[in-house]
Scaffold this motif. Structure first.
Motif: not given
Length: 371
Positions: A330-343
């Motif tokens: 996946s082209q999702t290397e920019f998504i971590n737990r903190d980013v996902l929580q914010g989203a």
């Protein structure tokens, strides 16, 4: 936790950068005839509605309406016609600065129409849709696009056979970028930016699962989850992830229960719902949630690719999922737990705010309070 790029734009929507890549939403634009009633009418009765309006609808079209209010360049791709109501849809997209320049135009194609009854007593919305013989986007239409213009492509889950081919077309494009890029050159340029693919699994159609192996991000509706026999969001994420692409991010939103999401490394985040003081209009709340997530994650992606976001936790180990057709990660290397929580927090807050508004107008003012 709200990500760092938002700290730089608190209180305002950032102006698009020169030649900023677009978010493309592929799917349906239709005419919504909306009637607001005190309560849902019983069969064979007569009552006056409190309010009446007609507006542009359709999931992908609504996604663009929300995204455009954030100042993010976006484009809608779907079949349009020269019919009177379809011209109304086109005028409304121009009003909202939504690009639809690549939409195929057909003669006498009609206009998909939905009659929507909103009940003030329960907050429900009942939709009766008419879409007889409406043409759908094909791979041939999609191949006319210059993919360098986009950082993200979102598909409404419909016309599955053709959408599958479009996803594979994007994978081939991403693969060609990887093959031609200079070894060790991570310099950002949107002309060589791999495209992130997302898909919405909304309708109760099991064949939508065929799209998961090619999606980097998936939005799974409550209706779809329940038709698969899943009883809650946790069970939904657990089961859907088994068919998902390696490193995929999966969202499951269940209305007043809030939403949960699964990060590329398998960790889970969640957010409660944020209902308004008064429920006014629930139509399009799910589209608002999805669009808010798309906007948020796309901004994080651009910041990550530019190297302006330092993020060691984004490098967590992601195990290969071999039980899928696609061999791509996946082209999702920019998504971590903190980013996902914010989203997911951002999506739930905006969906709650939308329920307190009539239509989508005003979200651009409301969302600034949540940054």
């Amino acid at each position: 936790m709200i990500s760092t790029f938002y700290e730089r734009i608190v209180g305002t929507s950032p102006p698009p950068e020169p030649n900023e890549p677009k978010i493309l939403c592929v799917g349906l634009s239709c005419l919504d005839i909306v009637q607001l009633c005190k309560h849902y009418p019983e069969e064979d009765t007569d009552q006056r509605c409190i309010d009446f309006r007609y507006q542009r609808g359709g999931n992908a079209s609504n996604n663009c309406t929300v995204i455009s209010q954030f100042g993010q360049p976006c484009e809608f791709l779907g079949v349009l016609s020269n019919e009177q109501f379809s011209r109304f849809l086109q005028d409304d997209m121009r009003k909202h600065k939504i690009d639809f320049s690549h939409c195929p135009m057909v003669e006498d194609g009609g206009c998909p129409t939905s009659v929507v009854v909103l009940s003030m007593s329960t907050g429900s919305r009942t939709i009766i849709h008419h879409n007889q013989n409406h043409a759908e986007i094909t791979l041939q239409d999609f191949e006319k696009l210059n993919l360098e213009d986009y950082s993200w492509v979102h598909f409404e889950g419909r016309n599955i056979a053709e959408v599958l081919l479009m996803m594979q077309h994007i994978e081939n494009y991403n693969r060609s970028l990887a093959q031609t890029s200079s070894e060790g050159d991570d310099k950002f340029t949107h002309h060589h930016l791999p495209i992130t693919i997302s898909v919405e699994l909304e309708k109760m159609r099991p064949e939508l699962l065929d799209l998961l192996p090619y999606a980097d991000v998936a939005f799974v509706s409550k209706d779809f989850a329940e038709c698969r026999g899943y009883v809650n969001m946790s069970e939904t994420l657990k089961n859907v992830s088994q068919d998902a692409k390696t490193g995929a991010t999966i969202f499951s939103a269940w209305g007043d229960r809030g939403a949960m999401a699964r990060a590329p490394d398998g960790s889970i985040v969640q957010s409660p719902a944020f209902p308004p003081h008064k429920i006014i209009d629930t139509l399009g709340a799910g589209d608002t949630f999805n669009a808010s997530i798309l906007y948020y994650l796309n901004k994080e992606k651009l910041a990550y690719k530019k190297g302006s976001r330092s993020d060691e936790s984004a490098k967590n180990e992601i195990l290969q999922n071999y039980n899928i057709e696609s061999s791509e990660k996946s082209q999702t290397e920019f998504i971590n737990r903190d980013v996902l929580q914010g989203a997911v927090n951002f999506g739930c807050r905006l969906a709650g705010a939308k329920i307190g508004l009539r239509g989508f107008e005003g979200l651009c003012d409301v969302y600034k309070n949540y940054l």
